[in-house]
Write a protein that holds these residues in place. Structure first.
Motif, mmCIF file in Angstrom:
data_model
loop_
_atom_site.group_PDB
_atom_site.id
_atom_site.type_symbol
_atom_site.label_atom_id
_atom_site.label_comp_id
_atom_site.label_asym_id
_atom_site.label_seq_id
_atom_site.Cartn_x
_atom_site.Cartn_y
_atom_site.Cartn_z
ATOM 1 N N ILE A 1 36.953 50.266 36.271
ATOM 2 C CA ILE A 1 37.429 49.444 37.416
ATOM 3 C C ILE A 1 35.477 49.547 37.679
ATOM 4 C CG2 ILE A 1 37.703 50.073 40.104
ATOM 5 C CD1 ILE A 1 39.805 52.493 39.086
ATOM 6 N N GLY A 2 35.068 48.495 38.678
ATOM 7 C CA GLY A 2 34.071 48.487 39.178
ATOM 8 C C GLY A 2 33.362 47.179 39.736
ATOM 9 N N ASP A 3 32.570 47.096 40.404
ATOM 10 C CA ASP A 3 32.436 45.704 40.746
ATOM 11 C C ASP A 3 31.848 44.609 40.303
ATOM 12 O OD1 ASP A 3 32.786 46.797 43.269
ATOM 13 O OD2 ASP A 3 30.066 47.662 43.482
ATOM 14 N N HIS B 1 39.955 45.596 37.907
ATOM 15 C CA HIS B 1 40.054 47.170 37.036
ATOM 16 C C HIS B 1 40.984 46.385 36.258
ATOM 17 C CE1 HIS B 1 42.807 49.794 38.467
ATOM 18 N NE2 HIS B 1 42.605 49.763 37.376
ATOM 19 N N TRP B 2 40.498 47.037 35.238
ATOM 20 C CA TRP B 2 41.062 46.877 33.798
ATOM 21 C C TRP B 2 41.474 48.076 32.969
ATOM 22 C CZ3 TRP B 2 40.654 42.192 31.524
ATOM 23 C CH2 TRP B 2 39.934 41.380 31.484
ATOM 24 N N HIS B 3 42.761 47.607 32.627
ATOM 25 C CA HIS B 3 43.801 48.733 31.640
ATOM 26 C C HIS B 3 43.677 48.463 30.721
ATOM 27 C CE1 HIS B 3 46.099 50.329 35.393
ATOM 28 N NE2 HIS B 3 45.595 48.853 35.582
ATOM 29 N N ILE B 4 43.520 49.287 29.369
ATOM 30 C CA ILE B 4 42.452 48.679 28.115
ATOM 31 C C ILE B 4 44.134 49.821 27.316
ATOM 32 C CG2 ILE B 4 40.389 49.156 26.491
ATOM 33 C CD1 ILE B 4 38.736 48.802 28.948
ATOM 34 N N ILE B 5 44.397 49.906 26.331
ATOM 35 C CA ILE B 5 45.441 50.558 25.475
ATOM 36 C C ILE B 5 45.453 50.090 23.801
ATOM 37 C CG2 ILE B 5 48.445 51.187 25.665
ATOM 38 C CD1 ILE B 5 48.294 49.664 28.217
ATOM 39 N N ILE C 1 30.020 41.515 34.497
ATOM 40 C CA ILE C 1 28.605 41.849 33.765
ATOM 41 C C ILE C 1 27.425 41.848 35.026
ATOM 42 C CG2 ILE C 1 29.597 40.999 31.679
ATOM 43 C CD1 ILE C 1 28.226 38.096 32.277
ATOM 44 N N GLY C 2 27.827 42.101 35.656
ATOM 45 C CA GLY C 2 26.361 42.416 37.033
ATOM 46 C C GLY C 2 26.201 41.858 38.091
ATOM 47 N N VAL C 3 27.926 40.567 37.721
ATOM 48 C CA VAL C 3 27.452 39.886 39.340
ATOM 49 C C VAL C 3 28.562 39.483 40.048
ATOM 50 C CG1 VAL C 3 25.463 37.909 38.000
ATOM 51 C CG2 VAL C 3 28.202 38.058 37.457
ATOM 52 N N GLN C 4 28.858 39.514 40.929
ATOM 53 C CA GLN C 4 29.931 38.890 42.017
ATOM 54 C C GLN C 4 29.740 37.617 42.331
ATOM 55 O OE1 GLN C 4 29.206 42.043 44.926
ATOM 56 N NE2 GLN C 4 30.497 43.105 44.620
ATOM 57 N N PRO C 5 30.667 36.740 41.516
ATOM 58 C CA PRO C 5 30.775 35.477 41.913
ATOM 59 C C PRO C 5 30.914 34.508 42.545
ATOM 60 C CG PRO C 5 31.419 35.496 39.999
ATOM 61 C CD PRO C 5 30.949 36.692 40.187
ATOM 62 N N VAL C 6 29.959 33.497 43.480
ATOM 63 C CA VAL C 6 31.013 33.348 43.867
ATOM 64 C C VAL C 6 31.085 31.226 43.706
ATOM 65 C CG1 VAL C 6 30.699 31.289 46.226
ATOM 66 C CG2 VAL C 6 29.642 34.128 46.009
ATOM 67 N N ILE D 1 43.270 43.212 36.914
ATOM 68 C CA ILE D 1 43.558 42.368 38.447
ATOM 69 C C ILE D 1 42.220 42.014 38.430
ATOM 70 C CG2 ILE D 1 45.200 43.010 39.070
ATOM 71 C CD1 ILE D 1 44.171 44.365 41.074
ATOM 72 N N TYR D 2 41.534 40.877 39.294
ATOM 73 C CA TYR D 2 39.947 40.705 39.322
ATOM 74 C C TYR D 2 40.302 41.035 41.877
ATOM 75 C CZ TYR D 2 38.716 38.841 35.222
ATOM 76 O OH TYR D 2 37.723 38.741 33.826
ATOM 77 N N VAL D 3 39.719 41.593 41.835
ATOM 78 C CA VAL D 3 39.935 41.223 43.249
ATOM 79 C C VAL D 3 39.167 40.368 44.165
ATOM 80 C CG1 VAL D 3 39.176 42.671 46.001
ATOM 81 C CG2 VAL D 3 40.390 43.847 43.681
#
Length: 128
Positions: free
Chosen positions: A65-67, A51-55, A70-75, A100-102
């Motif tokens: 906001i997105g999963d 979840h990015w805030h860009i000002i 860059i297309g991956v959910q790294p472990v 933030i990153y969840v």
């Protein structure tokens, strides 16, 4: 470099102005940023979303906001890192981002938020 650590996950950011892709006459300023995520905890974690805030320099605020990233959910195992490069367009020659990153601990499924430190984006000639 901008750095923040949350629950043993360290996030560092480096930015770079991209003059080749920018066009001041069209009010389009392009910046790249490199994110380095280091798992300093003793638990394996997975990055689920961002979840990015860009000002921009005029105070215009947008959110992304997105999963994953860059297309991956790294472990990321303890002591391991994940790095990636992405970019941002602004309508002004200066701006900032934060967010933030969840993350999720793999062992028990506990989710937590990891702070992405606020960082500035501006051409290098402004710092002289």
């Amino acid at each position: 470099m901008f750095t923040a650590t949350t629950e043993g996950v360290k996030v560092s950011v480096q930015t770079e102005f991209q003059p080749f892709y920018s066009n001041a006459k069209q009010q389009n300023y392009v910046f790249s940023y490199k994110i380095h995520i280091e798992n300093e905890s003793d638990q394996t974690v997975q990055l689920l979303s961002r979840h990015w805030h860009i000002i921009d320099g005029l105070g215009f605020h947008r959110e992304v906001i997105g999963d994953g990233v860059i297309g991956v959910q790294p472990v990321i195992e303890p002591g391991e890192t994940h790095s990636y490069v992405s970019g941002c367009n602004l309508s002004t020659f200066i701006g900032k981002m934060y967010g933030i990153y969840v993350m999720e601990r793999v062992v028990d499924g506990k989710r937590f938020e990891v702070k992405i430190p606020e960082f500035m984006m501006s051409p290098p000639y402004l710092s002289n």
